[in-house]
Design an enzyme around this catalytic site. Structure first.
Site, short mmCIF file in Angstrom:
data_model
loop_
_atom_site.label_atom_id
_atom_site.label_comp_id
_atom_site.label_asym_id
_atom_site.label_seq_id
_atom_site.Cartn_x
_atom_site.Cartn_y
_atom_site.Cartn_z
N GLY A 10 0.83 -1.31 0.11
CA GLY A 10 -0.08 0.02 -0.10
C GLY A 10 0.75 1.37 0.01
O GLY A 10 1.45 1.56 1.02
N ALA A 11 0.96 1.87 -1.28
CA ALA A 11 1.81 2.93 -1.39
C ALA A 11 0.93 4.38 -1.21
O ALA A 11 1.05 5.39 -2.09
CB ALA A 11 2.62 2.86 -2.66
N PHE A 162 -1.87 7.16 13.49
CA PHE A 162 -2.49 8.19 13.98
C PHE A 162 -2.31 9.46 13.28
O PHE A 162 -2.89 10.71 13.62
CB PHE A 162 -2.24 8.39 15.33
CG PHE A 162 -2.92 7.14 16.46
CD1 PHE A 162 -4.30 6.98 16.44
CD2 PHE A 162 -2.18 6.18 16.53
CE1 PHE A 162 -4.82 5.91 17.20
CE2 PHE A 162 -2.61 5.16 17.40
CZ PHE A 162 -4.07 5.27 17.61
N LEU A 221 -10.01 3.00 16.12
CA LEU A 221 -11.68 3.16 15.45
C LEU A 221 -12.16 4.40 16.66
O LEU A 221 -12.73 5.44 16.38
CB LEU A 221 -12.74 2.26 15.57
CG LEU A 221 -12.22 1.14 14.52
CD1 LEU A 221 -13.43 0.32 14.57
CD2 LEU A 221 -12.38 1.97 13.16
N CYS A 276 -11.42 8.90 6.47
CA CYS A 276 -11.54 8.13 7.79
C CYS A 276 -12.61 8.50 8.50
O CYS A 276 -13.33 7.47 9.03
CB CYS A 276 -10.11 8.17 8.27
SG CYS A 276 -8.90 7.46 7.16
N ARG A 429 -14.72 28.65 8.06
CA ARG A 429 -13.83 28.71 9.34
C ARG A 429 -14.84 28.85 10.49
O ARG A 429 -14.45 28.98 11.58
CB ARG A 429 -12.70 29.45 9.37
CG ARG A 429 -11.39 28.84 8.61
CD ARG A 429 -10.49 29.84 8.11
NE ARG A 429 -11.12 30.97 7.13
CZ ARG A 429 -10.63 32.07 7.07
NH1 ARG A 429 -9.19 32.33 7.16
NH2 ARG A 429 -10.87 32.96 6.12
#
Ligand code: NAD
Ligand code: UGA
Length: 443
Positions: A10-11, A162, A221, A276, A429
């Site tokens: 996985g690159a 992380f 998770l 994610c 923002r």
């Protein structure tokens, strides 16, 4: 055993930067990153200005280590066979079909990695889960490895990542913690220690936390869910601020000054994006339901629902401000990636908001310094967005601001902070819901 050969499958946004940083700190270890995407490997081997992943500081590390002790290769069997440690850093998106569609993690890539590892391994391997995975995935991986290859011993370790995009190199250099989950057996402990030896080359030992495998898998998770929870909490309060005259920034500061809460991750936004947060929370929701914990599932699901609400709210507010004749209006969109300092646009709020505006006939001018034009269009295409012919991708900020009715600032990039325009500015923002907020001349 001395580790001198590592393979990473996985690159991508994790595999590239993490292996580059390990290679920099461990010059005696040969690291080979492989990927099923041949074009991606060629790009990693190509021009340093156009690497597949943009991260501040990454290209200078690649320049130092590439073809010295870090290699990008398409030869997956050879890289697996040569390695003592194999990191699996493949993508684990939300399932699109079958059981758990729209919620559970799609483990196709992980399963295919495990099969490859089993097929091509001729010596014992430490197999590392770097991808974010549902709790107890290690069990499944072990099953595959044992079934497909009875000749060698595989030790499975969970070592979730992380790093955040845009700050990946700094995060990897100065990790808050490195988490390593292993089995409480003799060989499990030896494998964990091998990984500790690598990380402790630059991470203080007290920041390397070891746990059992399931705690490690679930901590990843849970960490993402708790980070996203803070954003949805502050974004939900931004709606209440609008109704009551409270200021979301003042609120965020006041809340964050309580040291039990802390100031980080309380910035209001158009909604969190990225590949994610949403997928990991949905995965947590699925797992909770799977174990019959419906209340727990509902609690975490609410974070994604508030995030969708925030994106829709932003789009509706823009539409309402533009008024009736939407087809004659143009909006300048600053920021397409899901945050500053990255070329990654996966799940970016900007895409969803742009889609909603295009559907109402609004014309768009989009600018992002790091995202390619073709990517903007393919992102909209994959969401089946309508009226994409009404979108122009601009080359500069000033082109984007020229002759637009409203400017929507989607990310916190420094370069958007002092823009000069006579158009109404909706600032993602946080100040965006104040309709009289303008930069330059008021409307
Ligand atoms: P990515 O899509 O950028 O990269 C994954 C790569 O794996 C792709 O290049 C793909 O071609 C390759 N791949 C998939 N299946 C393969 C196979 N069987 N054999 C060889 N190559 C294969 O994904 P990413 O963002 O790097 O994320 C990887 C994992 O790390 C995910 O589980 C993600 O949740 C987790 N994670 C991501 C981040 C982040 O910031 N992106 C941070 C922490 C954790
Ligand atoms: C996040 C986590 O921060 C990482 O720890 C984790 O490793 C990673 O997910 C992952 O597992 O992929 P990332 O998504 O790259 O990292 O970036 P973040 O900085 O967390 O930002 C995510 C989104 O939240 C962005 O859209 C950002 O604009 C938004 N955000 C962030 C806010 O809206 N408010 C904030 O206060 C902070």
């Amino acid at each position: 055993m001395t580790i001198n050969n590592i393979c990473c499958i996985g690159a991508g946004f994790v595999g590239g930067p993490t292996m580059a940083v390990i290679a920099l700190h461990c010059p005696e270890i040969k690291i080979t990153i492989v990927d099923s995407d041949k074009k991606k490997i060629n790009t990693w081997n190509g021009n340093l200005d156009t690497l597949p992943v943009y991260e501040p500081g990454l290209s200078s590390i690649i320049e130092k280590v590439r073809n010295k002790n870090l290699f990008f290769s398409n030869d997956i069997p050879q890289a697996i066979d040569n390695a003592q440690i194999i990191f699996m850093a493949v993508n684990t998106p939300t399932k699109k079909s079958g059981k758990g569609a729209g919620m559970a993690a799609d483990l196709t890539n992980i399963i295919s990695c495990a099969k490859d590892i089993a097929r091509f391994s001729k010596s014992d391997k430490i197999v590392i889960e770097k991808s974010t995975l549902p709790v107890r995935t290690a069990e499944k991986i072990k099953e595959i490895l044992l079934k497909e290859n009875k000749e060698v011993n595989f030790e499975i370790i969970s070592n979730p990542e992380f790093l955040a995009e845009g700050t990946a190199i700094n995060d990897l250099f100065k990790s808050d913690r490195v988490l390593i989950g292993g089995e409480d057996t003799k060989s499990g402990k030896i494998a964990v220690n091998q990984l500790i030896k690598i990380y402790s080359r630059w991470i203080p030992r007290e920041k390397i936390l070891t746990t059992n495998v399931w705690s490690s898998e679930l901590s990843k998770l849970a960490s993402n869910a708790m980070l996203a929870q803070r954003i949805s909490s502050i974004n939900s309060l931004s709606a209440l601020c609008e109704k009551t005259g409270a200021d979301i920034f003042e609120l965020s500061k006041a809340i964050g000054m309580d040291k039990r809460i802390g100031p980080h991750f309380l910035n209001p936004s158009v909604g969190f994006g990225g590949s994610c947060f949403q997928k990991d929370i949905l995965n947590l929701v699925y797992l909770s339901k799977f174990y019959g914990l419906d209340e727990v599932a509902e609690y975490w699901h609410q974070i994604v629902k508030i995030n969708d609400y925030q994106k829709t709210r932003f789009a509706h507010k823009i539409l309402k401000t533009l008024g009736k004749d939407l087809k004659s209006k143009t909006v300048g969109v600053l920021g397409w990636a899901f945050k500053k300092n990255t070329n990654d646009s996966r799940e970016s709020a900007s895409i969803y908001i742009s889609k909603m505006l295009l559907e109402k006939g609004v014309k768009l001018k989009v600018f992002d310094p790091l995202v390619e034009k073709s990517k903007v269009l393919s992102d909209l295409k994959s969401l089946k967005a309508k009226n994409t012919e009404n979108l122009i991708v601009s080359n500069t900020i000033s082109q984007t601001l020229d002759q637009v009715d409203l400017v929507a600032i989607m990310t916190e990039s420094e370069e958007y902070k002092n823009i000069k325009t006579e158009a109404l500015v909706f600032d993602g923002r946080g100040i965006y819901f104040s309709s009289d907020y303008t930069i330059g001349k008021p409307k």
